[in-house]
Design a protein around this motif. Sequence first.
Motif, PDB file in Angstrom:
ATOM      1  N   ILE A  66     -11.215   9.515  -8.046  1.00  0.00           N
ATOM      2  CA  ILE A  66     -10.379   8.315  -7.857  1.00  0.00           C
ATOM      3  C   ILE A  66     -11.180   7.228  -7.143  1.00  0.00           C
ATOM      4  O   ILE A  66     -11.031   6.036  -7.447  1.00  0.00           O
ATOM      5  CB  ILE A  66      -9.114   8.699  -7.057  1.00  0.00           C
ATOM      6  CG1 ILE A  66      -8.235   9.665  -7.859  1.00  0.00           C
ATOM      7  CG2 ILE A  66      -8.319   7.464  -6.666  1.00  0.00           C
ATOM      8  CD1 ILE A  66      -7.623   9.088  -9.114  1.00  0.00           C
ATOM      9  N   ILE A  67     -12.045   7.642  -6.241  1.00  0.00           N
ATOM     10  CA  ILE A  67     -12.868   6.647  -5.523  1.00  0.00           C
ATOM     11  C   ILE A  67     -13.770   5.915  -6.522  1.00  0.00           C
ATOM     12  O   ILE A  67     -13.937   4.695  -6.449  1.00  0.00           O
ATOM     13  CB  ILE A  67     -13.699   7.326  -4.413  1.00  0.00           C
ATOM     14  CG1 ILE A  67     -12.758   7.887  -3.364  1.00  0.00           C
ATOM     15  CG2 ILE A  67     -14.670   6.351  -3.769  1.00  0.00           C
ATOM     16  CD1 ILE A  67     -13.420   8.727  -2.297  1.00  0.00           C
ATOM     17  N   PHE A  70     -11.765   3.479  -8.360  1.00  0.00           N
ATOM     18  CA  PHE A  70     -11.502   2.330  -7.503  1.00  0.00           C
ATOM     19  C   PHE A  70     -12.726   1.407  -7.451  1.00  0.00           C
ATOM     20  O   PHE A  70     -12.607   0.173  -7.547  1.00  0.00           O
ATOM     21  CB  PHE A  70     -11.145   2.824  -6.092  1.00  0.00           C
ATOM     22  CG  PHE A  70     -10.765   1.722  -5.149  1.00  0.00           C
ATOM     23  CD1 PHE A  70      -9.496   1.172  -5.180  1.00  0.00           C
ATOM     24  CD2 PHE A  70     -11.671   1.232  -4.212  1.00  0.00           C
ATOM     25  CE1 PHE A  70      -9.142   0.155  -4.307  1.00  0.00           C
ATOM     26  CE2 PHE A  70     -11.329   0.229  -3.342  1.00  0.00           C
ATOM     27  CZ  PHE A  70     -10.052  -0.314  -3.385  1.00  0.00           C
ATOM     28  N   LEU A  74     -13.226  -2.434  -8.570  1.00  0.00           N
ATOM     29  CA  LEU A  74     -13.721  -3.420  -7.606  1.00  0.00           C
ATOM     30  C   LEU A  74     -14.947  -4.149  -8.161  1.00  0.00           C
ATOM     31  O   LEU A  74     -15.097  -5.373  -7.988  1.00  0.00           O
ATOM     32  CB  LEU A  74     -14.078  -2.706  -6.296  1.00  0.00           C
ATOM     33  CG  LEU A  74     -14.113  -3.566  -5.049  1.00  0.00           C
ATOM     34  CD1 LEU A  74     -12.754  -4.179  -4.778  1.00  0.00           C
ATOM     35  CD2 LEU A  74     -14.545  -2.720  -3.849  1.00  0.00           C
ATOM     36  N   PHE A  75     -15.802  -3.383  -8.829  1.00  0.00           N
ATOM     37  CA  PHE A  75     -16.994  -3.966  -9.437  1.00  0.00           C
ATOM     38  C   PHE A  75     -16.591  -5.044 -10.459  1.00  0.00           C
ATOM     39  O   PHE A  75     -17.174  -6.136 -10.498  1.00  0.00           O
ATOM     40  CB  PHE A  75     -17.811  -2.851 -10.114  1.00  0.00           C
ATOM     41  CG  PHE A  75     -19.029  -3.340 -10.833  1.00  0.00           C
ATOM     42  CD1 PHE A  75     -20.146  -3.774 -10.135  1.00  0.00           C
ATOM     43  CD2 PHE A  75     -19.082  -3.375 -12.223  1.00  0.00           C
ATOM     44  CE1 PHE A  75     -21.275  -4.224 -10.798  1.00  0.00           C
ATOM     45  CE2 PHE A  75     -20.204  -3.824 -12.892  1.00  0.00           C
ATOM     46  CZ  PHE A  75     -21.303  -4.250 -12.176  1.00  0.00           C
ATOM     47  N   GLY A  85      -8.815  -6.569  -5.672  1.00  0.00           N
ATOM     48  CA  GLY A  85      -7.917  -5.431  -5.438  1.00  0.00           C
ATOM     49  C   GLY A  85      -6.930  -5.169  -6.557  1.00  0.00           C
ATOM     50  O   GLY A  85      -6.438  -4.043  -6.699  1.00  0.00           O
ATOM     51  N   MET A  86      -6.622  -6.142  -7.353  1.00  0.00           N
ATOM     52  CA  MET A  86      -5.589  -5.990  -8.390  1.00  0.00           C
ATOM     53  C   MET A  86      -6.018  -5.005  -9.472  1.00  0.00           C
ATOM     54  O   MET A  86      -5.291  -4.043  -9.773  1.00  0.00           O
ATOM     55  CB  MET A  86      -5.303  -7.352  -9.017  1.00  0.00           C
ATOM     56  CG  MET A  86      -4.198  -7.331 -10.048  1.00  0.00           C
ATOM     57  SD  MET A  86      -3.684  -8.970 -10.555  1.00  0.00           S
ATOM     58  CE  MET A  86      -5.100  -9.512 -11.477  1.00  0.00           C
ATOM     59  N   THR A  89      -6.607  -1.375  -7.961  1.00  0.00           N
ATOM     60  CA  THR A  89      -5.356  -0.651  -7.698  1.00  0.00           C
ATOM     61  C   THR A  89      -4.702  -0.214  -9.008  1.00  0.00           C
ATOM     62  O   THR A  89      -4.227   0.930  -9.120  1.00  0.00           O
ATOM     63  CB  THR A  89      -4.381  -1.559  -6.904  1.00  0.00           C
ATOM     64  OG1 THR A  89      -5.103  -2.161  -5.838  1.00  0.00           O
ATOM     65  CG2 THR A  89      -3.223  -0.778  -6.346  1.00  0.00           C
ATOM     66  N   VAL A  92      -6.563   2.720 -10.399  1.00  0.00           N
ATOM     67  CA  VAL A  92      -6.290   3.943  -9.621  1.00  0.00           C
ATOM     68  C   VAL A  92      -4.931   4.506 -10.013  1.00  0.00           C
ATOM     69  O   VAL A  92      -4.778   5.727 -10.223  1.00  0.00           O
ATOM     70  CB  VAL A  92      -6.361   3.639  -8.099  1.00  0.00           C
ATOM     71  CG1 VAL A  92      -5.740   4.782  -7.290  1.00  0.00           C
ATOM     72  CG2 VAL A  92      -7.798   3.411  -7.672  1.00  0.00           C
ATOM     73  N   LEU A  93      -3.941   3.636 -10.143  1.00  0.00           N
ATOM     74  CA  LEU A  93      -2.601   4.099 -10.538  1.00  0.00           C
ATOM     75  C   LEU A  93      -2.627   4.712 -11.938  1.00  0.00           C
ATOM     76  O   LEU A  93      -1.994   5.744 -12.181  1.00  0.00           O
ATOM     77  CB  LEU A  93      -1.607   2.929 -10.482  1.00  0.00           C
ATOM     78  CG  LEU A  93      -1.250   2.459  -9.071  1.00  0.00           C
ATOM     79  CD1 LEU A  93      -0.406   1.194  -9.115  1.00  0.00           C
ATOM     80  CD2 LEU A  93      -0.489   3.541  -8.307  1.00  0.00           C
ATOM     81  N   LEU A  96      -4.153   8.134 -11.699  1.00  0.00           N
ATOM     82  CA  LEU A  96      -3.229   9.120 -11.114  1.00  0.00           C
ATOM     83  C   LEU A  96      -2.143   9.516 -12.105  1.00  0.00           C
ATOM     84  O   LEU A  96      -1.804  10.704 -12.225  1.00  0.00           O
ATOM     85  CB  LEU A  96      -2.602   8.537  -9.839  1.00  0.00           C
ATOM     86  CG  LEU A  96      -3.566   8.396  -8.648  1.00  0.00           C
ATOM     87  CD1 LEU A  96      -2.894   7.683  -7.486  1.00  0.00           C
ATOM     88  CD2 LEU A  96      -4.059   9.773  -8.187  1.00  0.00           C
ATOM     89  N   ARG A  99      -3.681  11.761 -14.733  1.00  0.00           N
ATOM     90  CA  ARG A  99      -3.894  13.117 -14.211  1.00  0.00           C
ATOM     91  C   ARG A  99      -2.583  13.904 -14.141  1.00  0.00           C
ATOM     92  O   ARG A  99      -2.547  15.101 -14.405  1.00  0.00           O
ATOM     93  CB  ARG A  99      -4.495  13.041 -12.803  1.00  0.00           C
ATOM     94  CG  ARG A  99      -5.977  12.752 -12.829  1.00  0.00           C
ATOM     95  CD  ARG A  99      -6.547  12.713 -11.455  1.00  0.00           C
ATOM     96  NE  ARG A  99      -7.943  12.310 -11.514  1.00  0.00           N
ATOM     97  CZ  ARG A  99      -8.807  12.518 -10.534  1.00  0.00           C
ATOM     98  NH1 ARG A  99      -8.417  13.118  -9.430  1.00  0.00           N
ATOM     99  NH2 ARG A  99     -10.054  12.124 -10.650  1.00  0.00           N
TER     100      ARG A  99
ATOM    101  N   ILE B  21      -6.298   5.096  -0.788  1.00  0.00           N
ATOM    102  CA  ILE B  21      -6.998   4.223  -1.757  1.00  0.00           C
ATOM    103  C   ILE B  21      -6.042   3.171  -2.309  1.00  0.00           C
ATOM    104  O   ILE B  21      -6.390   1.985  -2.431  1.00  0.00           O
ATOM    105  CB  ILE B  21      -7.626   5.068  -2.894  1.00  0.00           C
ATOM    106  CG1 ILE B  21      -8.811   5.861  -2.342  1.00  0.00           C
ATOM    107  CG2 ILE B  21      -8.099   4.192  -4.052  1.00  0.00           C
ATOM    108  CD1 ILE B  21      -9.395   6.862  -3.297  1.00  0.00           C
ATOM    109  N   GLY B  25      -6.244  -0.794  -1.913  1.00  0.00           N
ATOM    110  CA  GLY B  25      -6.184  -1.748  -3.035  1.00  0.00           C
ATOM    111  C   GLY B  25      -5.233  -2.888  -2.736  1.00  0.00           C
ATOM    112  O   GLY B  25      -5.569  -4.068  -2.928  1.00  0.00           O
ATOM    113  N   LEU B  28      -6.634  -5.147  -0.192  1.00  0.00           N
ATOM    114  CA  LEU B  28      -7.639  -6.045  -0.804  1.00  0.00           C
ATOM    115  C   LEU B  28      -6.973  -7.223  -1.506  1.00  0.00           C
ATOM    116  O   LEU B  28      -7.484  -8.348  -1.488  1.00  0.00           O
ATOM    117  CB  LEU B  28      -8.498  -5.271  -1.801  1.00  0.00           C
ATOM    118  CG  LEU B  28      -9.720  -4.572  -1.221  1.00  0.00           C
ATOM    119  CD1 LEU B  28     -10.423  -3.761  -2.297  1.00  0.00           C
ATOM    120  CD2 LEU B  28     -10.695  -5.573  -0.628  1.00  0.00           C
ATOM    121  N   ILE B  29      -5.817  -6.931  -2.129  1.00  0.00           N
ATOM    122  CA  ILE B  29      -5.098  -8.021  -2.806  1.00  0.00           C
ATOM    123  C   ILE B  29      -4.722  -9.102  -1.786  1.00  0.00           C
ATOM    124  O   ILE B  29      -4.906 -10.299  -2.018  1.00  0.00           O
ATOM    125  CB  ILE B  29      -3.842  -7.478  -3.525  1.00  0.00           C
ATOM    126  CG1 ILE B  29      -4.259  -6.584  -4.702  1.00  0.00           C
ATOM    127  CG2 ILE B  29      -2.964  -8.627  -4.034  1.00  0.00           C
ATOM    128  CD1 ILE B  29      -3.138  -5.807  -5.341  1.00  0.00           C
TER     129      ILE B  29
END
Lengths: 183, 306
Positions: A66-67, A70, A74-75, A85-86, A89, A92-93, A96, A99, B21, B25, B28-29
């Motif tokens: 997950i990292i 993330f 971010l990259f 962050g948008m 995130t 990541v969601l 998850l 999974r 995490i 996120g 960060l937003i």
Amino acid sequence: MTSPLERPAELSSPIPIQILLALFGCFLVLAEGAFAQWKVFFVAGPLLVLAYVFYMNLFFSNQLSIIAVFLIGLFSELMFFEMLGMNATALVLVALITRWRSPVLIHSDFLEIWSAFSLIVLFFSSFKMVIYFIAYLSLPAISDIFLQVGMTILLFPIFYVLLVSAASAGQFILRTKMDSRIR
Amino acid sequence: MAGRTGRMRAAQPRRFLHLIIILLGFALIFVGKADMLAVRTVQTGFSALFAPLFNVVATPVRAVETMFEGMRTVASLREETVRLRAENERLKRWQRRSEILESENRQLRTVLGAVIPADRQAVTARAIAAPGSSFSHTMMITHGTDKRIHRGDPVVTADGLVGYIIEASKRHSWVLMLSDVNSRIPILLSTSSWPGLAIGQNSDMLSLSFLPLEAVPKENELVLTSGHGEILPPGLPVGRVIKGVGREYYIQPVVDLRKVSFVSILVRPEGQGVTEIGGFADFFTPLPETDNKRLLEGFSTKDVLQ
């Protein structure tokens, strides 16, 4: 008690593979940006990274943490000046959720996987739209978003075949390498 | 049971990590929305750092697009040629059209600055038939009585008088040009105010006749309509004096009659008859008492020239 330097090397560590796969994800971020230069994909490029995260978390969830997901998100944000962050995130969601659904989907046929991916794409875009709306109190061009969603869903079979081929090739190379080491 | 509990215990720190995490996120937003300088600097530096790499990745993608573009071009070459030929034809037609319009525009400009007396209205018309021989210097123009054009209306361009209407049908009219042998225009010399008559000769010169004996027209002197007879308004430029042999004088028309394409017809306003024209009085001034040798009353063209 032996010191770490005296211990034998961990040849079967998954970390190098995980780093490579994360780097491949970053490469896909760049490729996604490059594809946007095509006229046909202008403002509606296919979400390659999303498909990659979905595929990896469906079949190789241990290989892409997950990292890493993330960091890939971010990259992408840092690279293309997106809202910080948008994307991370949202990815990541997605990872998850994939999974969580993978025990069921892993034994499904392609059509079910495709349907699941379609829902994931819709969720991904909706989530980003909601965040965008909260942040700016306005909506981006809905037609462009729909076009991107449609394009991603339509092109998923091609990308799926490519990823399956790449995964098979990777597994073959690793197995050959491990066999030669054992011998 | 014990195994399941163990798995749940092992999953707990992972779930906590996932939660962290996700919260990171969202944090960060918020940070990104705050639009802090540090964040922007990091973003700028980061994208600048990876830009060369992005360029490397993008190059083959661009090359593929170029290749497809090339293939498309080759595939549509024949179609493109046909399209270009058609476009070329269309452009040629437009060029011809533009040349025609340019010429028409140039001709229209010649009537734009025509002197229009206060009691007249100008109707612009196109000359559709020019004199075909030297026997008759008349021309046909568009517009007729439907535009209130009547016999006697003067026809001018920006340079001066062309002639006057001799016939008017509903949609067409005929103009008797100054140069026609039947043309008789009452004139006066602009600086010396001598009156006279400009008579057409079916040539490019008019004859200056009926001048008083003591009149000595100057070379290149402007000749204007006098307004006598109240057919033509006074003050319209007719031509310039050219001295002939002895006491013969000629008038070179100010309008090049061979190049007239558009003209203005000075029509009377609606409801105004011929007798109501009053422009004559504006140019009439009595001769000085000491200089009363002239047979005809003199005119001052001072107002016209100003």
